[in-house]
Design a protein around this motif. Structure first.
Motif, PDB file in Angstrom:
ATOM      1  N   GLN A   2       0.877  -1.156   0.072  1.00  0.00           N
ATOM      2  CA  GLN A   2       0.010  -0.156   0.031  1.00  0.00           C
ATOM      3  C   GLN A   2       0.802   1.199  -0.093  1.00  0.00           C
ATOM      4  O   GLN A   2       0.557   2.412  -0.703  1.00  0.00           O
ATOM      5  N   ILE A   5       1.856   1.943  -3.451  1.00  0.00           N
ATOM      6  CA  ILE A   5       0.778   2.452  -4.428  1.00  0.00           C
ATOM      7  C   ILE A   5       0.637   3.682  -3.997  1.00  0.00           C
ATOM      8  O   ILE A   5       0.485   4.751  -4.934  1.00  0.00           O
ATOM      9  N   VAL A  22      -6.666   3.175  -9.228  1.00  0.00           N
ATOM     10  CA  VAL A  22      -5.985   2.119  -9.061  1.00  0.00           C
ATOM     11  C   VAL A  22      -6.762   0.911  -8.814  1.00  0.00           C
ATOM     12  O   VAL A  22      -7.986   0.653  -8.404  1.00  0.00           O
ATOM     13  N   PHE A  23      -6.343  -0.041  -9.591  1.00  0.00           N
ATOM     14  CA  PHE A  23      -7.126  -1.322  -9.699  1.00  0.00           C
ATOM     15  C   PHE A  23      -6.353  -2.597  -8.950  1.00  0.00           C
ATOM     16  O   PHE A  23      -5.294  -2.831  -9.183  1.00  0.00           O
ATOM     17  N   ASP A  24      -7.004  -3.225  -7.851  1.00  0.00           N
ATOM     18  CA  ASP A  24      -6.553  -4.369  -7.150  1.00  0.00           C
ATOM     19  C   ASP A  24      -6.847  -5.548  -7.975  1.00  0.00           C
ATOM     20  O   ASP A  24      -8.057  -5.840  -8.079  1.00  0.00           O
ATOM     21  N   ARG A  26      -5.116  -8.387  -7.308  1.00  0.00           N
ATOM     22  CA  ARG A  26      -4.673  -9.673  -6.633  1.00  0.00           C
ATOM     23  C   ARG A  26      -5.743 -10.805  -6.751  1.00  0.00           C
ATOM     24  O   ARG A  26      -6.780 -10.536  -6.679  1.00  0.00           O
ATOM     25  N   ASP A  33      -0.323  -7.478  -9.757  1.00  0.00           N
ATOM     26  CA  ASP A  33      -1.235  -7.483  -8.457  1.00  0.00           C
ATOM     27  C   ASP A  33      -2.153  -6.065  -8.615  1.00  0.00           C
ATOM     28  O   ASP A  33      -3.019  -5.793  -8.189  1.00  0.00           O
ATOM     29  N   TYR A  34      -1.582  -5.052  -9.233  1.00  0.00           N
ATOM     30  CA  TYR A  34      -2.148  -3.738  -9.263  1.00  0.00           C
ATOM     31  C   TYR A  34      -1.698  -3.175 -10.588  1.00  0.00           C
ATOM     32  O   TYR A  34      -0.637  -3.334 -11.044  1.00  0.00           O
ATOM     33  N   ILE A  36      -2.267   0.831 -12.441  1.00  0.00           N
ATOM     34  CA  ILE A  36      -2.753   2.294 -12.094  1.00  0.00           C
ATOM     35  C   ILE A  36      -2.679   3.007 -13.317  1.00  0.00           C
ATOM     36  O   ILE A  36      -1.919   2.712 -14.272  1.00  0.00           O
ATOM     37  N   ILE A  80       3.267  -4.284 -10.218  1.00  0.00           N
ATOM     38  CA  ILE A  80       2.426  -3.007 -10.624  1.00  0.00           C
ATOM     39  C   ILE A  80       2.779  -2.385 -11.918  1.00  0.00           C
ATOM     40  O   ILE A  80       3.796  -2.679 -12.395  1.00  0.00           O
ATOM     41  N   ALA A 103     -11.351  -6.788 -11.945  1.00  0.00           N
ATOM     42  CA  ALA A 103     -11.090  -6.827 -10.512  1.00  0.00           C
ATOM     43  C   ALA A 103     -12.518  -7.030  -9.896  1.00  0.00           C
ATOM     44  O   ALA A 103     -12.410  -7.551  -8.521  1.00  0.00           O
TER      45      ALA A 103
END
Length: 111
Positions: A2, A5, A22-24, A26, A33-34, A36, A80, A103
């Protein structure tokens, strides 16, 4: 994670990137995993944002790959992915819809 990010979004925000999302991803069967996404103000600003990211994030972040054009830059940090796009390209390619569906677990659905 975090903190990373937040640092990335802070760099983009303080340098006038717009509509930062931001797109999670995971556990979503995606290769990072992320993700942006941020809009630049235009072609020169797209490159300037990349320069700010490189200057402010290195050496703590390893830039595995950077794919550059004046309208869309993708930065691969391993886990990322950062997309910096001109507003026109952001509308044209609509990455938000794809990443939002992914997501939300709706990657197989038509929109």
């Amino acid at each position: 994670m975090q903190n990373r990010i937040e640092r990335i979004t802070e760099v983009l925000d303080k340098n006038k990137a717009e509509n930062i999302e931001v797109f999670d991803l995971r556990n979503k069967n995606y290769f990072v995993d992320y993700a942006i996404i941020a809009s630049s103000l235009g072609s020169k600003h797209t490159y300037a944002l990349l320069d700010h990211l490189k200057r402010d994030l290195k050496p703590s972040e390893k830039f595995n790959a950077v794919d550059e054009s004046s309208d869309w830059i993708v930065v691969d940090l391993g886990d990322i992915l950062i997309h910096i796009m001109t507003p026109e390209y952001r509308v044209k390619y609509d990455m938000e819809s794809f990443l939002s569906a992914l997501a939300d677990g709706k990657e197989g659905m038509n929109r």
